[in-house]
Scaffold this active site. Structure first.
Site, short mmCIF file in Angstrom:
data_model
loop_
_atom_site.label_atom_id
_atom_site.label_comp_id
_atom_site.label_asym_id
_atom_site.label_seq_id
_atom_site.Cartn_x
_atom_site.Cartn_y
_atom_site.Cartn_z
N ARG A 118 34.15 7.84 -6.82
CA ARG A 118 33.82 6.43 -6.57
C ARG A 118 34.53 5.51 -7.57
NH1 ARG A 118 32.26 8.89 -2.70
NH2 ARG A 118 30.27 8.62 -1.63
N SER A 149 24.90 4.25 0.06
CA SER A 149 24.26 4.74 -1.18
C SER A 149 24.22 3.60 -2.19
CB SER A 149 25.07 5.89 -1.79
OG SER A 149 25.14 6.97 -0.92
N GLU A 198 26.17 1.99 -7.34
CA GLU A 198 27.50 2.09 -6.73
C GLU A 198 27.87 0.76 -6.09
OE1 GLU A 198 28.68 3.23 -2.64
OE2 GLU A 198 28.68 5.25 -3.49
#
Ligand code: FAD
Ligand code: EPU
Length: 346
Positions: free
Chosen positions: A163, A233, A329
């Site tokens: 990520r 998420s 995130e």
């Protein structure tokens, strides 16, 4: 460059929070982006490029210019070994995946149904079901916003991580992504390493079967942003030292974890949140999703404050129970710049 009359950002981000921007404009080329950055009217204002807003939480009204990236175009060339795709940053990621699979150019099937634009895919190195963008990315074309200088960054220089990429660090705010180059080898290797895909036989499975199974699982677990606002998420899966993982395994022998190349371990944030009994936990209109604890949803008219309070409570409870710090995130935007949960709640 197109200038929109509306100011509400609700249609332009998937959390569906009611926030506004001072201006919303559309860029259909690298030249448009540079013109917006040089426009007298916008010079002193903060600016934010938005694809489909599927990884964003606007914490308050945006006091600047939202620039919708709508740079189109897909060019396909081939060599004896591979198909090479040069894709405009504003193309839709899932439509690209679908059309490559349907046109017998496999390689993107594990990344089906991830919302967003192609130009956003390198930023957090999108990943799912055992594949990450870095596995198929050849290069990323960028424009330097203040000078108009175009350049090509090879995948090996994009600093791709979990990520993560150079676009969240050294090139953040100064460069815009205008196109992405993908390379799909003609000799296809199915990737069925991720739990729910292991049922497939690698000798017989087709890319279409993997594509359809990934879509099926995702539709079962993840809320459709058109029905329940969310940004996927909310937190990253935390990475801990092997000693910390060993300590947790003593108390929770069934805890899922995945060993990383450097010997550290990735834990499942959704499992940690679930173990805190937080599924369905609600603050105002924001809720921990019942089917996937890693997703926070806008259950009905949630304000940004509801989501922030809920996220803080989740972080606190996971820290108290497991001694693990969750990092979000989702990218948080304040009125003029990016921010973090800890900053907004201090
Ligand atoms: P946006 O949210 O619009 O932008 C994200 C960030 O990138 C912002 O900071 C923005 O300013 C910046 N940005 C956007 N375009 C440009 C550009 N052209 N140049 C420079 N900066 C730019 N992600 C995964 O990795 N795996 C998943 O499985 C996954 N599943 C998801 C499921 C759901 C239901 C949802 C809602 C999200 C999911 N996500 C997943 C997160 C999201 O889909 C990805 O992060 C996606 O790449 C975001 O694309 P976007 O166009 O919406 O980006
Ligand atoms: N789990 C629970 N309870 C939950 C959720 C998960 O116990 O409520 C457990 C699962 O049973 C499983 C483990 O946690 O053992 C991992 O769950 P899952 O396979 O659903 O994956 P995830 O870690 O929750 C990650 C990505 C997703 C990606 C999937 C599939 C992150 C932060 N999330 O989710 O990406 O689609 O794997 O590869 O890495 C996103 O980034 O927005 C996103 C959706």
């Amino acid at each position: 460059m197109k200038v929109l009359q509306e100011r509400s950002l609700a249609p332009f981000h998937t959390f569906g929070i009611e926030v506004t921007a001072n201006h919303i404009v559309v860029a259909e080329s690298a030249e448009d982006l540079v013109a917006i950055w040089q426009d007298e009217q916008y010079l002193a204002l903060p600016k934010l490029i938005v694809g489909q807003g599927s990884n964003l939480l606007f914490c308050e009204d945006y006091a600047g210019v939202i620039v919708l990236n709508r740079i189109a175009g897909i060019e396909i060339t081939e060599t004896a070994e591979s198909y090479q795709l040069h894709v405009g940053a504003g193309e839709d990621w899932h439509q690209l995946v679908r059309s490559t699979v349907e046109n017998k150019m496999p390689g993107l099937e594990n990344l089906a149904l991830i919302p967003g634009c192609v130009g956003s895919s390198p930023i957090q190195n999108i990943g799912a079901y055992g594949v990450e963008l870095k596995d198929v990315c050849q290069y990323v074309d960028v424009v330097e916003l203040n000078t108009g200088k175009l350049s090509r960054i090879l995948a090996s220089d994009c600093q791709f991580g979990y990520r993560d990429s150079i676009f969240k660090h050294a090139l953040k705010n100064t460069h815009a992504i205008v196109a992405v180059g993908l390379k799909l080898p003609k000799v296809w290797q199915p990737n069925v390493s991720y739990g729910p895909l292991m049922q497939f036989n690698t000798d017989t499975v087709t890319a279409l079967e993997i594509f359809e199974e990934v879509c099926r699982i995702r539709q079962q677990k993840l809320p459709d942003p058109n029905v329940l606002g969310n940004a996927g998420s909310f937190f990253k899966n935390p990475i801990v030292a092997s000693a910390k993982r060993a300590q947790l395994m003593m108390a929770y022998p069934n805890m899922p974890s995945y060993e990383m190349a450097d010997g550290s371990y990735k834990l499942a944030a959704g499992w940690l949140i679930d173990q805190c009994g937080l599924k369905g936990y609600q603050v105002g209109g924001a809720k921990v999703h019942e089917q996937q604890a890693l997703v926070l949803v806008n259950y009905g008219q949630a304000t940004a404050r509801d989501v922030l309070k809920l996220a803080s409570e989740v972080v606190l409870q996971v820290k108290d129970k497991f001694g693990v710090c969750l990092e979000h995130e989702v990218r948080f935007m304040a009125a003029a710049q990016e921010t973090k949960l800890a900053e907004v709640m201090s």
